[in-house]
Design an enzyme around this catalytic site. Sequence first.
Site, mmCIF file in Angstrom:
data_model
loop_
_atom_site.group_PDB
_atom_site.id
_atom_site.type_symbol
_atom_site.label_atom_id
_atom_site.label_comp_id
_atom_site.label_asym_id
_atom_site.label_seq_id
_atom_site.Cartn_x
_atom_site.Cartn_y
_atom_site.Cartn_z
ATOM 1 C CB SER A 175 43.863 48.860 38.073
ATOM 2 O OG SER A 175 44.902 48.403 37.249
ATOM 3 C CE LYS A 230 44.680 44.497 37.218
ATOM 4 N NZ LYS A 230 44.123 45.793 37.331
#
Length: 186
Positions: A39, A80
């Site tokens: 990701s 993230k």
Amino acid sequence: MAKRKSEWFDWVKALLIAFGIAFIVRTFFFAPIVVDGPSMMPTLHNGDQMIVNKFIYDIQQPERFDIVVFHASDRKDFIKRVIGLPGEHVAVEDDALYIDDEKVEESFLQERKDNMPSYQTLTGDFRLEELPGEYETIPENHVLVLGDNRNNSTDSRMLGLISMDQIVGKTSLIYWPLDRIQLLHE
């Protein structure tokens, strides 16, 4: 004999102190984490080992584009990038990020965007109001996070905004594997 006991006691005491210091440092200051999944590609690779600074947000607020580790669930931490900060409105339109209706460059995505076919986008269009919670602006003590691999990331678009209570810390140092050692910056 008494001298040997004294040496033995000194060694045990030194080991206990060392373990105590290591426990305190790992619990309150720094911790290792391993990147799990694609990701954050191409910035972070699956298996990269990093150091998390756990106390940084006790002395300062997150900044746009910080890479953070947060508790996504009781058993899983995610890595993230902070995109939106408290009080801001966030939107993506035609693969461009807008903060409070002002276009913001994401230089860390540019190479990836340049290598994509013209008909494809990296980040699908969205507005903050469309995300879980349906906020018009990001509330205090919350941030909006996205993965760098926007078309393969479970982030605020699915999870909603991330509260500061969920954030473990900031990470910017890859220490393993050796050929990937680097200090990350925007």
